[in-house]
Structure formats: C-alpha cells, structure tokens
Design an enzyme around this catalytic site. Structure first.
Site, PDB file in Angstrom:
ATOM      1  N   ARG A 227       0.823  -1.093   0.068  1.00 47.32           N
ATOM      2  CA  ARG A 227      -0.103  -0.043  -0.038  1.00 47.32           C
ATOM      3  C   ARG A 227       1.011   0.963  -0.012  1.00 47.32           C
ATOM      4  O   ARG A 227       1.646   1.410   0.855  1.00 47.32           O
ATOM      5  CB  ARG A 227      -1.002  -0.165   1.215  1.00 47.32           C
ATOM      6  CG  ARG A 227      -1.625   1.100   1.676  1.00 47.32           C
ATOM      7  CD  ARG A 227      -2.604   1.563   0.400  1.00 47.32           C
ATOM      8  NE  ARG A 227      -3.606   2.605   0.824  1.00 47.32           N
ATOM      9  CZ  ARG A 227      -3.253   4.046   0.719  1.00 47.32           C
ATOM     10  NH1 ARG A 227      -2.083   4.421   0.459  1.00 47.32           N
ATOM     11  NH2 ARG A 227      -4.215   4.687   1.100  1.00 47.32           N
TER      12      ARG A 227
ATOM     13  N   ARG B 223      -1.005  -5.260   4.776  1.00 47.24           N
ATOM     14  CA  ARG B 223      -0.087  -4.721   3.582  1.00 47.24           C
ATOM     15  C   ARG B 223       1.035  -4.014   4.009  1.00 47.24           C
ATOM     16  O   ARG B 223       0.857  -3.332   5.005  1.00 47.24           O
ATOM     17  CB  ARG B 223      -0.851  -3.803   2.621  1.00 47.24           C
ATOM     18  CG  ARG B 223      -2.268  -4.379   2.133  1.00 47.24           C
ATOM     19  CD  ARG B 223      -3.100  -3.401   1.182  1.00 47.24           C
ATOM     20  NE  ARG B 223      -3.663  -2.390   2.200  1.00 47.24           N
ATOM     21  CZ  ARG B 223      -4.452  -1.614   1.899  1.00 47.24           C
ATOM     22  NH1 ARG B 223      -4.966  -1.586   0.741  1.00 47.24           N
ATOM     23  NH2 ARG B 223      -4.905  -0.710   2.699  1.00 47.24           N
TER      24      ARG B 223
ATOM     25  N   GLU C  35     -10.687   5.953  -5.126  1.00 45.39           N
ATOM     26  CA  GLU C  35     -11.240   4.448  -5.042  1.00 45.39           C
ATOM     27  C   GLU C  35     -11.847   4.176  -6.346  1.00 45.39           C
ATOM     28  O   GLU C  35     -11.921   5.240  -7.163  1.00 45.39           O
ATOM     29  CB  GLU C  35     -12.365   4.005  -3.821  1.00 45.39           C
ATOM     30  CG  GLU C  35     -11.924   4.421  -2.746  1.00 45.39           C
ATOM     31  CD  GLU C  35     -10.602   3.494  -2.276  1.00 45.39           C
ATOM     32  OE1 GLU C  35     -10.440   2.506  -2.708  1.00 45.39           O
ATOM     33  OE2 GLU C  35      -9.931   3.928  -1.088  1.00 45.39           O
TER      34      GLU C  35
END
Length: 158
Positions: A46, A88, A54
């Site tokens: 990430r 992540r 998004e």
C-alpha cells in the site's frame, strides 16, 4: 516553483534502505500493488503517505492506469516496513531513483495522506497544492471528494 518541488522529489534517492526489491506483477488500484519478491513471494504494498481515488470514484480508474504505466512489470524498491490493518506493507515505491508515490500526487492522481488534517509527508502536500493550482488530474473536477470521505459516505472499508 512547483516544478522545482517535483524535480527534487523525483530525483532524490530513497533515504532509507529498501525493505524489499521485486517486480510489480499486479496493480490493484491507484495506491496498491503486488510485488513478486525473492524467493517467489507475492507481497501486497500500500503506497504510504498518499490516498488515491477508489475504483468507484471519479479518477479511480485513471489513477490505477497512471500507476500501471509507471510500475507494471518493473523492478521496484519498496522503502518502508510497517503494515496496515490489512497486513499490507506501507511503503514508498522507487523506480530508477524516482519516488512513484510523489509522482501520483504531483500528477493529480492522489491526495497527500492526512491524519487529523495533518499531511504525513509535507513534500507531498506541496505537490498536491501545485497539482491543484495547475488543475492536473482529479483537480480538473469542480469538487473532488477525498477518498477517506468517499469511503465514509459509502460505508466502504477499503
């Protein structure tokens, strides 16, 4: 002046040792990639200190395409070793000495990430300001909604 900030960010080298080096095998969205690291391990990354729209938001797909054009199939260095709640790695992607996280913000494809309205990376905030003034990328929209507000409004937990 904004161009000088971008130039500085793009040519500086990572200030910390890379946590890992590998090839980007998949771009999930505008701020998440999968890197194939040795020994044949896929690691989800990430991008830290930024927040891209998004997938369902305006510019979400463009941000993903922008990131794809810069890193897909490329060998990257990832600087950072902390993890988010989805396990992540939070990191800065470097390709040929260029800060890809900064390129996204400077190109108007992501916001500088904030915690309680304070940017985590002041240099990224300067890039965001320059992109906004130059109406780059998502800043062409009259009132772009930051991803953290969009997630809250849509009750999504992305």
């Amino acid at each position: 002046m904004p161009h000088l900030i971008l130039l500085f960010l793009l040519i500086m080298t990572p200030s910390v040792q890379a946590t890992l080096t590998g090839r980007v095998v998949r771009v999930i969205d505008g701020d998440t990639v999968v890197v194939l690291a040795a020994p044949a391990t896929e690691v989800r990354i990430r991008l830290s200190d930024i927040d891209a729209p998004e997938k369902g938001q305006p510019f979400g797909q463009r941000a993903r395409q922008y990131l794809t054009s810069r890193v897909a199939g490329r060998v990257v260095e990832v600087a950072g070793d902390s993890r988010d709640r989805y396990d992540r790695i939070l990191g800065t992607l470097w390709v040929d000495g260029r800060d890809i996280n900064a390129e996204l913000v400077c190109g108007g494809m992501a916001w500088a990430y904030r915690v309680r309205d304070v940017a985590q990376n002041p240099a990224y905030l300067q890039c965001e300001k320059a992109a906004r003034e130059e109406k780059k990328g998502l800043w062409r929209e009259p009132s772009p909604v930051p991803p953290w507000q969009w997630r809250k409004q849509s009750h999504s937990d992305v």
